[in-house]
Motif scaffolding. Structure first.
Motif, PDB file in Angstrom:
ATOM      1  N   VAL A 247      10.916 -22.868  38.053  1.00  0.00           N
ATOM      2  CA  VAL A 247       9.453 -22.866  37.986  1.00  0.00           C
ATOM      3  C   VAL A 247       8.914 -24.293  37.937  1.00  0.00           C
ATOM      4  O   VAL A 247       7.946 -24.630  38.633  1.00  0.00           O
ATOM      5  N   VAL A 248       9.544 -25.164  37.158  1.00  0.00           N
ATOM      6  CA  VAL A 248       9.104 -26.554  37.064  1.00  0.00           C
ATOM      7  C   VAL A 248       9.246 -27.255  38.411  1.00  0.00           C
ATOM      8  O   VAL A 248       8.343 -27.971  38.855  1.00  0.00           O
ATOM      9  N   VAL A 249      10.356 -27.046  39.103  1.00  0.00           N
ATOM     10  CA  VAL A 249      10.560 -27.651  40.422  1.00  0.00           C
ATOM     11  C   VAL A 249       9.530 -27.122  41.419  1.00  0.00           C
ATOM     12  O   VAL A 249       9.008 -27.870  42.249  1.00  0.00           O
ATOM     13  N   ALA A 250       9.201 -25.842  41.345  1.00  0.00           N
ATOM     14  CA  ALA A 250       8.197 -25.273  42.250  1.00  0.00           C
ATOM     15  C   ALA A 250       6.819 -25.891  41.999  1.00  0.00           C
ATOM     16  O   ALA A 250       6.083 -26.184  42.948  1.00  0.00           O
ATOM     17  N   ILE A 251       6.471 -26.127  40.749  1.00  0.00           N
ATOM     18  CA  ILE A 251       5.175 -26.746  40.434  1.00  0.00           C
ATOM     19  C   ILE A 251       5.140 -28.188  40.939  1.00  0.00           C
ATOM     20  O   ILE A 251       4.146 -28.628  41.530  1.00  0.00           O
ATOM     21  N   ILE A 252       6.227 -28.926  40.734  1.00  0.00           N
ATOM     22  CA  ILE A 252       6.283 -30.311  41.224  1.00  0.00           C
ATOM     23  C   ILE A 252       6.181 -30.326  42.739  1.00  0.00           C
ATOM     24  O   ILE A 252       5.466 -31.153  43.317  1.00  0.00           O
ATOM     25  N   ALA A 253       6.878 -29.418  43.421  1.00  0.00           N
ATOM     26  CA  ALA A 253       6.818 -29.354  44.883  1.00  0.00           C
ATOM     27  C   ALA A 253       5.401 -29.030  45.348  1.00  0.00           C
ATOM     28  O   ALA A 253       4.940 -29.575  46.357  1.00  0.00           O
ATOM     29  N   TRP A 254       4.695 -28.173  44.631  1.00  0.00           N
ATOM     30  CA  TRP A 254       3.323 -27.833  45.002  1.00  0.00           C
ATOM     31  C   TRP A 254       2.435 -29.081  44.978  1.00  0.00           C
ATOM     32  O   TRP A 254       1.686 -29.345  45.907  1.00  0.00           O
ATOM     33  N   PHE A 255       2.535 -29.867  43.923  1.00  0.00           N
ATOM     34  CA  PHE A 255       1.702 -31.059  43.817  1.00  0.00           C
ATOM     35  C   PHE A 255       2.102 -32.141  44.815  1.00  0.00           C
ATOM     36  O   PHE A 255       1.264 -32.896  45.275  1.00  0.00           O
ATOM     37  N   MET A 256       3.382 -32.213  45.151  1.00  0.00           N
ATOM     38  CA  MET A 256       3.820 -33.250  46.078  1.00  0.00           C
ATOM     39  C   MET A 256       3.482 -32.905  47.524  1.00  0.00           C
ATOM     40  O   MET A 256       3.055 -33.761  48.287  1.00  0.00           O
ATOM     41  N   PHE A 257       3.692 -31.662  47.941  1.00  0.00           N
ATOM     42  CA  PHE A 257       3.533 -31.298  49.342  1.00  0.00           C
ATOM     43  C   PHE A 257       2.155 -30.742  49.677  1.00  0.00           C
ATOM     44  O   PHE A 257       1.658 -30.956  50.775  1.00  0.00           O
ATOM     45  N   ALA A 258       1.528 -30.037  48.767  1.00  0.00           N
ATOM     46  CA  ALA A 258       0.226 -29.432  49.045  1.00  0.00           C
ATOM     47  C   ALA A 258      -0.909 -30.270  48.474  1.00  0.00           C
ATOM     48  O   ALA A 258      -2.061 -29.875  48.559  1.00  0.00           O
ATOM     49  N   ASN A 259      -0.599 -31.377  47.869  1.00  0.00           N
ATOM     50  CA  ASN A 259      -1.553 -32.289  47.252  1.00  0.00           C
ATOM     51  C   ASN A 259      -2.246 -31.638  46.060  1.00  0.00           C
ATOM     52  O   ASN A 259      -3.085 -32.247  45.439  1.00  0.00           O
ATOM     53  N   GLY A 260      -1.974 -30.426  45.741  1.00  0.00           N
ATOM     54  CA  GLY A 260      -2.419 -29.771  44.526  1.00  0.00           C
ATOM     55  C   GLY A 260      -3.897 -29.853  44.217  1.00  0.00           C
ATOM     56  O   GLY A 260      -4.298 -29.729  43.091  1.00  0.00           O
ATOM     57  N   GLY A 261      -4.737 -30.102  45.215  1.00  0.00           N
ATOM     58  CA  GLY A 261      -6.160 -30.203  44.981  1.00  0.00           C
ATOM     59  C   GLY A 261      -6.576 -31.526  44.368  1.00  0.00           C
ATOM     60  O   GLY A 261      -7.708 -31.695  43.948  1.00  0.00           O
ATOM     61  N   ALA A 262      -5.657 -32.469  44.301  1.00  0.00           N
ATOM     62  CA  ALA A 262      -5.980 -33.772  43.735  1.00  0.00           C
ATOM     63  C   ALA A 262      -6.865 -34.540  44.710  1.00  0.00           C
ATOM     64  O   ALA A 262      -6.777 -34.365  45.918  1.00  0.00           O
ATOM     65  N   PRO A 263      -7.747 -35.378  44.203  1.00  0.00           N
ATOM     66  CA  PRO A 263      -8.604 -36.156  45.100  1.00  0.00           C
ATOM     67  C   PRO A 263      -7.775 -37.106  45.953  1.00  0.00           C
ATOM     68  O   PRO A 263      -6.761 -37.636  45.506  1.00  0.00           O
ATOM     69  N   THR A 264      -8.241 -37.320  47.181  1.00  0.00           N
ATOM     70  CA  THR A 264      -7.506 -38.186  48.083  1.00  0.00           C
ATOM     71  C   THR A 264      -7.966 -39.626  47.922  1.00  0.00           C
ATOM     72  O   THR A 264      -9.114 -39.898  47.556  1.00  0.00           O
ATOM     73  N   ALA A 265      -7.101 -40.538  48.229  1.00  0.00           N
ATOM     74  CA  ALA A 265      -7.410 -41.962  48.142  1.00  0.00           C
ATOM     75  C   ALA A 265      -8.175 -42.379  49.397  1.00  0.00           C
ATOM     76  O   ALA A 265      -8.032 -41.766  50.451  1.00  0.00           O
ATOM     77  N   PRO A 266      -8.998 -43.406  49.300  1.00  0.00           N
ATOM     78  CA  PRO A 266      -9.711 -43.878  50.491  1.00  0.00           C
ATOM     79  C   PRO A 266      -8.723 -44.401  51.535  1.00  0.00           C
ATOM     80  O   PRO A 266      -7.620 -44.825  51.208  1.00  0.00           O
ATOM     81  N   ASP A 267      -9.166 -44.384  52.807  1.00  0.00           N
ATOM     82  CA  ASP A 267      -8.292 -44.813  53.887  1.00  0.00           C
ATOM     83  C   ASP A 267      -8.010 -46.305  53.831  1.00  0.00           C
ATOM     84  O   ASP A 267      -6.900 -46.749  54.115  1.00  0.00           O
ATOM     85  N   GLN A 268      -9.005 -47.103  53.500  1.00  0.00           N
ATOM     86  CA  GLN A 268      -8.808 -48.548  53.448  1.00  0.00           C
ATOM     87  C   GLN A 268      -9.276 -49.091  52.105  1.00  0.00           C
ATOM     88  O   GLN A 268     -10.304 -48.676  51.582  1.00  0.00           O
TER      89      GLN A 268
END
Length: 63
Positions: A23-44
């Motif tokens: 379960v812990v590995v699945a949660i980490i994979a979700w945040f790493m690959f699906a970006n987990g809804g985290a805000p994105t960084a600016p392009d430049q």
């Protein structure tokens, strides 16, 4: 003598630990690959770094 028929008692704890790790590995994979809804960084990002000029020490051997 009667044979001991108990089995699998210790495996339940190991299965619980392994299940928790999955379960812990699945949660980490979700945040790493699906970006987990985290805000994105600016392009430049513009960064201006200005370092102070430092003069080299004197090499004249006058004493």
């Amino acid at each position: 003598m009667a044979e001991d028929t108990r089995s699998g008692g210790g495996n339940a704890g190991i299965a619980f630990i392994v299940g928790g790790l999955v379960v812990v590995v699945a949660i980490i994979a979700w945040f790493m690959f699906a970006n987990g809804g985290a805000p994105t960084a600016p392009d430049q990002v513009d960064v201006d770094v200005s370092l102070p000029e430092v003069s080299a020490p004197s090499t004249s051997g006058g004493a």
